[in-house]
Enzyme design. Structure first.
Site, PDB file in Angstrom:
ATOM      1  N   ARG A 141     -10.958  -3.697  -5.534  1.00 36.89           N
ATOM      2  CA  ARG A 141     -10.965  -4.479  -4.302  1.00 36.89           C
ATOM      3  C   ARG A 141     -12.339  -4.378  -3.662  1.00 36.89           C
ATOM      4  O   ARG A 141     -12.876  -3.276  -3.495  1.00 36.89           O
ATOM      5  CB  ARG A 141      -9.912  -3.926  -3.343  1.00 36.89           C
ATOM      6  N   THR A 174      -8.035   1.080   2.807  1.00 37.52           N
ATOM      7  CA  THR A 174      -9.347   1.624   3.160  1.00 37.52           C
ATOM      8  C   THR A 174      -9.257   3.045   3.733  1.00 37.52           C
ATOM      9  O   THR A 174     -10.235   3.783   3.650  1.00 37.52           O
ATOM     10  CB  THR A 174     -10.035   0.718   4.188  1.00 37.52           C
ATOM     11  N   ASP A 233       2.669  -6.663   2.153  1.00 38.43           N
ATOM     12  CA  ASP A 233       1.644  -5.911   2.896  1.00 38.43           C
ATOM     13  C   ASP A 233       2.219  -4.664   3.555  1.00 38.43           C
ATOM     14  O   ASP A 233       1.590  -4.060   4.431  1.00 38.43           O
ATOM     15  CB  ASP A 233       0.913  -6.775   3.935  1.00 38.43           C
ATOM     16  N   ASN A 275      -2.613  -1.374  10.706  1.00 39.24           N
ATOM     17  CA  ASN A 275      -3.293  -1.947  11.890  1.00 39.24           C
ATOM     18  C   ASN A 275      -2.527  -3.041  12.608  1.00 39.24           C
ATOM     19  O   ASN A 275      -3.139  -3.793  13.362  1.00 39.24           O
ATOM     20  CB  ASN A 275      -4.671  -2.512  11.504  1.00 39.24           C
ATOM     21  N   HIS A 303       0.841  -1.207   0.000  1.00 41.18           N
ATOM     22  CA  HIS A 303       0.000   0.000   0.000  1.00 41.18           C
ATOM     23  C   HIS A 303       0.867   1.245   0.000  1.00 41.18           C
ATOM     24  O   HIS A 303       2.059   1.196   0.331  1.00 41.18           O
ATOM     25  CB  HIS A 303      -0.871   0.050   1.262  1.00 41.18           C
ATOM     26  N   HIS A 322      -4.941 -12.827   1.605  1.00 42.14           N
ATOM     27  CA  HIS A 322      -4.435 -13.486   2.811  1.00 42.14           C
ATOM     28  C   HIS A 322      -5.103 -14.838   3.097  1.00 42.14           C
ATOM     29  O   HIS A 322      -5.490 -15.130   4.246  1.00 42.14           O
ATOM     30  CB  HIS A 322      -4.581 -12.563   4.020  1.00 42.14           C
TER      31      HIS A 322
HETATM   32  C1  0GY Z   1      -4.248  -5.503   4.521  1.00 39.06           C
HETATM   33  C2  0GY Z   1      -4.936  -5.566   5.763  1.00 39.06           C
HETATM   34  C3  0GY Z   1      -5.616  -4.649   6.438  1.00 39.06           C
HETATM   35  C4  0GY Z   1      -5.977  -3.351   6.026  1.00 39.06           C
HETATM   36  C5  0GY Z   1      -6.213  -2.966   4.779  1.00 39.06           C
HETATM   37  O1  0GY Z   1      -7.040  -1.517   3.207  1.00 39.06           O
HETATM   38  C6  0GY Z   1      -6.794  -1.668   4.393  1.00 39.06           C
HETATM   39  O2  0GY Z   1      -7.010  -0.811   5.248  1.00 39.06           O
HETATM   40  O3  0GY Z   1      -5.979  -3.767   3.775  1.00 39.06           O
HETATM   41  C7  0GY Z   1      -6.085  -5.088   7.757  1.00 39.06           C
HETATM   42  O4  0GY Z   1      -6.225  -4.240   8.658  1.00 39.06           O
HETATM   43  O5  0GY Z   1      -6.322  -6.292   7.925  1.00 39.06           O
HETATM   44  O6  0GY Z   1      -4.530  -6.311   3.649  1.00 39.06           O
HETATM   45  O7  0GY Z   1      -3.363  -4.683   4.324  1.00 39.06           O
END
Ligand code: 0GY
Length: 292
Positions: free
Chosen positions: A120, A73, A245, A250, A29, A177
């Site tokens: 996604r 997100t 990742d 988080n 990300h 995952h």
């Molecule tokens: C990941 C996992 C998480 C978060 C996100 O888009 C996101 O905020 O993907 C998570 O908190 O499990 O896949 O990076």
């Protein structure tokens, strides 16, 4: 909102495992920087900025050739940070976007030109408000002319309910995952076997054998996750992807060392052929088909 999780590892080790030439980090990300790309008002967490320059430096340090940057997100449906990173990287990055049912063909075309190659769909309740299956279906139809695939993120407990939806989605579906199995239940538990059956029955369903650091109950070096990832790689070698990742949204228990994560790869994909498929052939076929 202040970040309530750990900061990214400051100096990941140089991995001992030498990645094959052309390896792709297919799940990572970018966060902001928020001065240029503000976080979404509806976000459920606020990250520390981790922009494209840091991602590309990590790519080079670990020995990857390319990235697939997944919309996080915290940026909602504003995909500008991912698009900007993809434009900067040129052929070395592709992106996965989050869009709503209102997205237009012109907007999708602009995203495609920037390097976006998928959307996604997120079902994880702590990360997003629920979206109806009808909305996701309409988005899935809209992306078909662009040849994009769909990334789906859910937790193991939701799989049974989601099977009818997942099996009617068009195109290639990539499950984040490994469907987030509950590691304490073991690989033979019906929950994980349901996921294996889903993949066995649906040749268009792929998965990322990623995030041992999220799934592990024992912590680094994540030995308890090996049987899960390894069984998927052995059974479906042509439908698996791998990614760091980074920057690990988080993560509260510990922040992984990305070099150690790379060193985890030969434990889940022991042969050179499995490694080449996982890291090069599969992501290239999916995200850079014009180059294969
Ligand atoms: C990941 C996992 C998480 C978060 C996100 O888009 C996101 O905020 O993907 C998570 O908190 O499990 O896949 O990076």
């Amino acid at each position: 909102m202040d970040p309530d999780w750990l900061v990214v590892h400051p100096n990941p080790k140089a991995p001992e495992f030498k990645l094959p030439a052309g390896a792709v980090d297919a799940h990572c990300h970018v966060f902001g920087p928020s001065a240029d790309f503000p976080y979404a008002p509806e976000r459920k967490y606020t990250p520390k900025d981790q922009g494209k320059d840091k991602l590309f430096a990590l790519r080079d340090h670990l020995g990857f050739a390319r990235n697939v940057i997944v919309q996080a997100t915290c940026h909602g449906k504003d995909n500008r940070a991912v698009m900007d990173a993809c434009r900067t990287a040129g052929d070395l990055a592709r992106g996965i976007a989050s869009v709503g049912a209102e997205v237009t063909e012109a907007e999708l075309a602009e995203m495609h030109a920037a390097g976006i190659r998928g959307v996604r769909f997120n079902f994880v309740k702590r990360l997003v408000e629920a979206t109806s299956p009808e909305v996701f279906q309409s988005i899935a139809q809209k992306i078909q002319p662009f040849g994009w695939s769909t990334v789906v993120y859910f937790e193991a407990a939701d799989l049974e309910r989601l099977v009818p939806f997942l099996t009617t989605l068009p195109g290639i579906i990539v499950v984040d995952h490994m469907g987030r199995p509950d590691i304490c239940k073991g690989v033979d538990h019906p929950d994980f076997q349901r996921f294996i059956t889903l993949m066995a029955d649906n040749p268009n369903i792929w998965t990322k054998v990623t995030c041992p650091e999220r799934l592990s109950l024992t912590g680094p070096p994540y030995a308890d996750v090996i049987p899960f990832a390894r069984s998927i790689v052995e059974r479906f070698p042509d439908r698996v992807l791998w990614g760091t990742d980074w920057p690990h949204p988080n993560m509260k228990s510990h922040m992984p060392d990305d070099g150690e994560l790379v060193d985890f790869i030969p434990q889940i994909a022991p042969t050179a052929e499995q490694q080449r498929k996982l890291l090069v052939d599969n992501p290239m076929r999916l995200y850079w088909p014009e180059s294969t």
